[in-house]
Design a protein around this motif. Structure first.
Motif, PDB file in Angstrom:
ATOM      1  N   SER A 162     -37.898 -68.148  47.741  1.00 39.43           N
ATOM      2  CA  SER A 162     -36.443 -68.208  47.671  1.00 39.43           C
ATOM      3  C   SER A 162     -35.898 -66.849  47.238  1.00 39.43           C
ATOM      4  O   SER A 162     -36.528 -66.130  46.471  1.00 39.43           O
ATOM      5  N   VAL A 163     -34.725 -66.518  47.723  1.00 44.07           N
ATOM      6  CA  VAL A 163     -34.061 -65.270  47.357  1.00 44.07           C
ATOM      7  C   VAL A 163     -33.750 -65.312  45.859  1.00 44.07           C
ATOM      8  O   VAL A 163     -33.315 -66.350  45.353  1.00 44.07           O
ATOM      9  N   PRO A 164     -33.960 -64.223  45.099  1.00 41.40           N
ATOM     10  CA  PRO A 164     -34.336 -62.869  45.524  1.00 41.40           C
ATOM     11  C   PRO A 164     -35.841 -62.601  45.413  1.00 41.40           C
ATOM     12  O   PRO A 164     -36.243 -61.436  45.351  1.00 41.40           O
ATOM     13  N   PHE A 165     -36.659 -63.652  45.346  1.00 40.77           N
ATOM     14  CA  PHE A 165     -38.109 -63.480  45.204  1.00 40.77           C
ATOM     15  C   PHE A 165     -38.814 -63.770  46.532  1.00 40.77           C
ATOM     16  O   PHE A 165     -39.933 -64.266  46.551  1.00 40.77           O
ATOM     17  N   HIS A 166     -38.145 -63.449  47.614  1.00 42.35           N
ATOM     18  CA  HIS A 166     -38.631 -63.817  48.940  1.00 42.35           C
ATOM     19  C   HIS A 166     -39.350 -62.691  49.651  1.00 42.35           C
ATOM     20  O   HIS A 166     -39.994 -62.927  50.681  1.00 42.35           O
ATOM     21  N   PHE A 167     -39.231 -61.451  49.150  1.00 38.32           N
ATOM     22  CA  PHE A 167     -39.609 -60.289  49.960  1.00 38.32           C
ATOM     23  C   PHE A 167     -41.096 -60.213  50.259  1.00 38.32           C
ATOM     24  O   PHE A 167     -41.517 -59.454  51.128  1.00 38.32           O
ATOM     25  N   LEU A 226     -27.083 -72.516  39.152  1.00 36.74           N
ATOM     26  CA  LEU A 226     -28.066 -71.515  39.577  1.00 36.74           C
ATOM     27  C   LEU A 226     -28.681 -71.890  40.916  1.00 36.74           C
ATOM     28  O   LEU A 226     -28.757 -71.056  41.839  1.00 36.74           O
ATOM     29  N   PHE A 227     -29.106 -73.152  41.047  1.00 37.17           N
ATOM     30  CA  PHE A 227     -29.760 -73.565  42.292  1.00 37.17           C
ATOM     31  C   PHE A 227     -28.778 -73.675  43.453  1.00 37.17           C
ATOM     32  O   PHE A 227     -29.162 -73.496  44.611  1.00 37.17           O
ATOM     33  N   ALA A 228     -27.521 -73.962  43.160  1.00 34.23           N
ATOM     34  CA  ALA A 228     -26.518 -73.979  44.229  1.00 34.23           C
ATOM     35  C   ALA A 228     -26.347 -72.581  44.814  1.00 34.23           C
ATOM     36  O   ALA A 228     -26.285 -72.399  46.039  1.00 34.23           O
ATOM     37  N   ILE A 229     -26.272 -71.584  43.938  1.00 32.79           N
ATOM     38  CA  ILE A 229     -26.154 -70.198  44.404  1.00 32.79           C
ATOM     39  C   ILE A 229     -27.407 -69.789  45.168  1.00 32.79           C
ATOM     40  O   ILE A 229     -27.327 -69.179  46.251  1.00 32.79           O
ATOM     41  N   LEU A 230     -28.579 -70.130  44.614  1.00 34.12           N
ATOM     42  CA  LEU A 230     -29.830 -69.789  45.289  1.00 34.12           C
ATOM     43  C   LEU A 230     -29.914 -70.442  46.665  1.00 34.12           C
ATOM     44  O   LEU A 230     -30.378 -69.822  47.622  1.00 34.12           O
ATOM     45  N   ALA A 231     -29.476 -71.700  46.768  1.00 42.82           N
ATOM     46  CA  ALA A 231     -29.548 -72.416  48.047  1.00 42.82           C
ATOM     47  C   ALA A 231     -28.706 -71.714  49.105  1.00 42.82           C
ATOM     48  O   ALA A 231     -29.165 -71.469  50.236  1.00 42.82           O
ATOM     49  N   VAL A 232     -27.472 -71.361  48.749  1.00 41.19           N
ATOM     50  CA  VAL A 232     -26.573 -70.716  49.711  1.00 41.19           C
ATOM     51  C   VAL A 232     -27.111 -69.354  50.137  1.00 41.19           C
ATOM     52  O   VAL A 232     -27.192 -69.033  51.325  1.00 41.19           O
ATOM     53  N   VAL A 233     -27.494 -68.540  49.161  1.00 38.87           N
ATOM     54  CA  VAL A 233     -27.965 -67.194  49.466  1.00 38.87           C
ATOM     55  C   VAL A 233     -29.275 -67.239  50.244  1.00 38.87           C
ATOM     56  O   VAL A 233     -29.471 -66.470  51.202  1.00 38.87           O
ATOM     57  N   THR A 234     -30.176 -68.150  49.866  1.00 39.57           N
ATOM     58  CA  THR A 234     -31.485 -68.211  50.509  1.00 39.57           C
ATOM     59  C   THR A 234     -31.384 -68.642  51.958  1.00 39.57           C
ATOM     60  O   THR A 234     -31.962 -68.013  52.858  1.00 39.57           O
ATOM     61  N   LEU A 242     -21.725 -77.414  50.181  1.00 44.30           N
ATOM     62  CA  LEU A 242     -23.123 -77.031  50.324  1.00 44.30           C
ATOM     63  C   LEU A 242     -23.687 -77.559  51.639  1.00 44.30           C
ATOM     64  O   LEU A 242     -24.451 -76.875  52.338  1.00 44.30           O
ATOM     65  N   ALA A 243     -23.300 -78.786  51.983  1.00 45.60           N
ATOM     66  CA  ALA A 243     -23.712 -79.352  53.266  1.00 45.60           C
ATOM     67  C   ALA A 243     -23.105 -78.572  54.422  1.00 45.60           C
ATOM     68  O   ALA A 243     -23.758 -78.368  55.463  1.00 45.60           O
ATOM     69  N   ALA A 244     -21.863 -78.111  54.254  1.00 42.66           N
ATOM     70  CA  ALA A 244     -21.209 -77.332  55.314  1.00 42.66           C
ATOM     71  C   ALA A 244     -21.924 -76.014  55.541  1.00 42.66           C
ATOM     72  O   ALA A 244     -22.140 -75.593  56.687  1.00 42.66           O
ATOM     73  N   VAL A 245     -22.312 -75.339  54.449  1.00 44.72           N
ATOM     74  CA  VAL A 245     -23.059 -74.085  54.577  1.00 44.72           C
ATOM     75  C   VAL A 245     -24.389 -74.342  55.283  1.00 44.72           C
ATOM     76  O   VAL A 245     -24.814 -73.559  56.150  1.00 44.72           O
ATOM     77  N   GLY A 246     -25.046 -75.441  54.925  1.00 42.50           N
ATOM     78  CA  GLY A 246     -26.306 -75.781  55.575  1.00 42.50           C
ATOM     79  C   GLY A 246     -26.137 -76.054  57.060  1.00 42.50           C
ATOM     80  O   GLY A 246     -26.965 -75.628  57.883  1.00 42.50           O
ATOM     81  N   ALA A 247     -25.054 -76.756  57.425  1.00 43.59           N
ATOM     82  CA  ALA A 247     -24.807 -77.066  58.838  1.00 43.59           C
ATOM     83  C   ALA A 247     -24.530 -75.793  59.634  1.00 43.59           C
ATOM     84  O   ALA A 247     -25.012 -75.626  60.765  1.00 43.59           O
ATOM     85  N   VAL A 248     -23.753 -74.864  59.055  1.00 42.39           N
ATOM     86  CA  VAL A 248     -23.458 -73.605  59.737  1.00 42.39           C
ATOM     87  C   VAL A 248     -24.740 -72.791  59.934  1.00 42.39           C
ATOM     88  O   VAL A 248     -24.974 -72.209  61.002  1.00 42.39           O
ATOM     89  N   ASN A 249     -25.576 -72.771  58.922  1.00 46.34           N
ATOM     90  CA  ASN A 249     -26.842 -72.042  59.041  1.00 46.34           C
ATOM     91  C   ASN A 249     -27.766 -72.687  60.057  1.00 46.34           C
ATOM     92  O   ASN A 249     -28.510 -71.988  60.767  1.00 46.34           O
ATOM     93  N   SER A 250     -27.755 -74.004  60.141  1.00 46.92           N
ATOM     94  CA  SER A 250     -28.567 -74.681  61.160  1.00 46.92           C
ATOM     95  C   SER A 250     -28.100 -74.319  62.559  1.00 46.92           C
ATOM     96  O   SER A 250     -28.913 -74.129  63.469  1.00 46.92           O
TER      97      SER A 250
END
Length: 506
Positions: free
Chosen positions: A233-238, A293-301, A433-441
Motif C-alpha cells: 500500500s502507498v507509500p510503502f508500495h515502491f 488513516l486507512f481511508a486516506i491510504l485506500a484512496v491514495v493507493t 469511498l465507494a465512488a472513488v473505487g468505482a471511478v478507479n475500476s
C-alpha cells in the motif's frame, strides 16, 4: 461446542502443521535424490500438501469453528494463537494460491536447479501466512510475518543467473528489513503503553493510555506502516513493481495474491481486536482514530496504483501496479469501519475478505499466464502479445476472464466482489469511498482491455513461435479461470460466510 473443540488443542492448528510437515518432506525428498528429474514428485508433493491443508481448513470452517463470537473460536498457547472462522477463511486463500503456484512451477522450473528448495520455500512461506492469520498476539504476528517474509526474499532472487531477479530480491530484502524494524518498534511502543502483547489484553488496557496517547498513536502508526509494506500500500508500495517484475512469474503470483492476503488477514485482526475504534477514539479525545488513516491510504493507493498501471508498456509491470490498486480496494474494509457501525462493520470487512478470495484466483491466474508467455520466450510488452489468441485460444480465453474480472466487468467474479465491497461501504456511510473505487475500476478497464485487444484483435508484430505446451501451467491457468467463474454463482454463500466470520471480531 463445535466438532473441532472435541479434538486435542494441537489439532486446531492442523492446516499449519500439514504445511510445515510438507515443507520438511520436500527437503527430505531433495536430500535423498537431488536430481532435477524429481520435479514431478516435488511439485506433486507440494500441491497435495497445500490442498490437504486447505481441505482441513475448509472442513473446520464448514463445521462452524469461529462462526459465533463466543464459543466458536479456539485459543491456544496462552492466547497467542486463535483458530476461528477468519483464520480458516484466509487459510483457504493461501493454500489455493500455493497449490496453483506449485502446479505451474512444474513446467517453469524444468531447466532450473534447486527445485526442492524452491517448493519447500513456497510451502514454508504459506505456513507463515497461515500462522499470521491465526496470530492473536503481536509477538506471534511478528514471528509469523518473518516466517512468511524470509522465504519470499529468497524466492524473488531464485533466478540466480538473471540480474533482474537478483536485484529485485536484494531490494525486496532491504526494504523488508527496514519495514520489519519499524513494525517491531511500533510493537514495543504499544507494549510500553498497554503492558501486553495479547490483542484482547491490549484493547482492555487502552483505558490507561491517556497520559501516553502520543506514544500509543506513534506505535499504532508504525504498526500500520508495517502492514502497508506487506500489502504493498502507498507509500510503502515502491518495492512491489521491482520485486514482481524481477521475480519468477509464479512467485510474482504468489506474492501479489497470497502474501497480500496474509497482510490484510493480520491487519484486520490487529486493528479490530487490539485497537477497537470505539476504545481508541476515547483515548486522548480521538487522536488515535485509525479509520481516517486507512481511508486516506485506500484512496491514495487505489488511485496511484491504477494511474501508474495505465502508463506501463510491460504487461508484468502493469499487473504489479494494478495489484497496488487492488490493495486500495481491500483497504476499504478497514477504512469504512465506524464506532457505531454495528452489523455494517462486519459486512464491509467481510466484503473485503470475499474480494481477496476472488482476487486470489484471478490475479494468480493472470501472473501464471505471464509465466507461460515467459516460458515461450515471446516477450513482455503489450505489442508482444499481439495475435497470441490465434496460437493459444484456450489460454488467451482464460487471460481474458482474468482481465475482465480484475476490471470488475459483469458477469465475472471480480464484478460481484467489488459490487459487494462498494455496496457495504455505502451502507457504512462511506459513499464517497465507494465512488472513488468505482471511478478507479472504470480507469482500470483501459489497461486491462489492452491485453485483451492485443491478444484477440491486433495482428502479430512478429512471427509467433509457440514451443511445447506446458502442462502444469495450462492446468493452473485453467483451474484459476474456472475458480474465478465458479465463484460467481457461489458468491452469495461466500460473502455470507465472510461477513459472518468478520462480524465475530466486533
Amino acid at each position: 461446542m463445535t466438532p473441532l473443540q472435541t479434538l486435542p488443542d494441537w489439532a486446531a492448528t492442523a492446516p499449519a502443521i500439514v504445511l510445515a510437515v510438507t515443507g520438511l518432506v520436500l527437503l527430505l525428498i531433495d536430500t535423498i535424490d537431488p536430481d532435477t528429474s524429481n520435479n514431478g514428485l516435488l511439485a506433486g508433493t507440494a500441491t497435495l500438501g497445500a490442498l490437504a491443508a486447505g481441505g482441513i481448513a475448509g472442513w473446520f470452517l464448514i463445521a462452524g469453528t469461529g462462526m459465533e463470537k463466543t464459543g466458536g473460536a479456539i485459543s491456544l498457547y496462552g492466547d497467542a494463537l486463535v483458530v476461528d472462522g477468519m483464520s480458516l477463511f484466509f487459510t483457504l486463500i493461501f493454500t489455493s494460491v500455493a497449490a496453483m503456484v506449485s502446479v505451474a512451477s512444474y513446467d517453469y522450473l524444468a531447466d532450473q536447479r534447486y527445485q526442492g528448495e524452491f517448493y519447500s520455500l513456497v510451502i514454508f512461506a504459506t505456513t507463515g501466512m497461515t500462522l499470521m492469520a491465526m496470530s492473536n498476539s503481536l509477538a506471534t504476528v511478528f514471528v509469523s510475518l518473518e516466517l512468511a517474509s524470509l522465504p519470499s526474499y529468497a524466492l524473488v532472487a531464485f533466478l540466480k543467473k538473471d540480474r533482474g531477479s537478483v536485484e529485485a530480491g536484494l531490494k525486496y530484502f532491504l526494504i523488508g528489513a527496514l519495514s520489519s524494524a519499524v513494525f517491531a518498534f511500533g510493537i514495543s511502543l504499544v507494549f510500553a503503553v498497554t503492558g501486553s502483547l495479547i490483542l484482547p489484553d491490549v484493547a482492555a488496557n487502552l483505558a490507561g493510555a491517556d497520559g501516553l496517547v502520543g506514544v500509543l498513536g506513534l506505535g499504532v502508526l508504525m504498526i500500520a506502516g508495517g502492514f502497508a509494506f506487506k500489502t504493498a500500500s502507498v507509500p510503502f508500495h515502491f518495492w512491489a513493481p521491482e520485486a514482481y517484475e524481477g521475480a519468477p512469474a509464479p512467485i510474482s503470483a504468489f506474492l501479489s495474491s497470497a502474501s497480500k492476503a496474509a497482510g490484510f488477514a493480520v491487519a484486520f485482526r490487529v486493528f479490530t481486536v487490539a485497537f477497537p475504534l470505539d476504545t481508541v477514539t476515547a483515548v486522548g479525545g480521538g487522536s488515535v482514530d485509525w479509520s481516517i488513516l486507512f481511508a486516506i491510504l485506500a484512496v491514495v493507493t487505489m488511485t496511484l496504483g491504477n494511474f501508474a498501471a495505465a502508463t506501463q508498456e510491460n504487461v508484468k509491470r502493469m499487473l504489479a501496479y494494478s495489484s497496488i490498486g487492488h490493495a486500495g480496494y481491500a483497504l476499504i474494509g478497514l477504512a469504512a469501519i465506524t464506532v457505531d457501525g454495528g452489523a455494517a462493520n462486519g459486512n464491509v470487512l467481510g466484503a473485503s475478505m470475499a474480494h481477496l478470495l476472488v482476487y486470489g484466483f484471478m490475479n494468480t491466474g493472470a501472473f501464471l499466464f505471464i509465466a507461460m508467455v515467459e516460458k515461450w520466450g515471446i516477450g513482455r510488452t503489450f505489442e508482444d502479445y499481439n495475435g497470441l489468441a490465434t496460437k493459444v485460444p484456450i489460454a488467451a480465453t482464460a487471460m481474458t476472464i482474468f482481465m475482465f474480472s480484475l476490471a470488475g466487468l459483469p458477469p465475472f467474479g471480480g464484478f460481484v466482489s467489488k459490487y459487494a465491497l462498494f455496496y457495504s461501504a455505502i451502507e457504512s456511510g462511506f459513499w464517497w469511498l465507494a465512488a472513488v473505487g468505482a471511478v478507479n475500476s472504470a480507469l482500470s478497464l483501459f489497461y486491462y482491455s489492452r491485453v485483451v485487444k492485443a491478444m484477440w484483435i491486433e495482428e502479430p508484430s512478429k512471427p509467433l513461435e509457440i514451443g511445447s505446451q506446458p502442462v502444469g501451467l495450462y492446468v493452473a491457468v485453467v483451474f484459476a479461470a474456472v475458480g474465478t467463474l465458479l465463484l460467481l454463482p457461489g458468491f452469495q454463500p461466500v460473502i455470507e460466510t465472510a461477513q459472518t466470520v468478520a462480524a465475530a471480531l466486533f
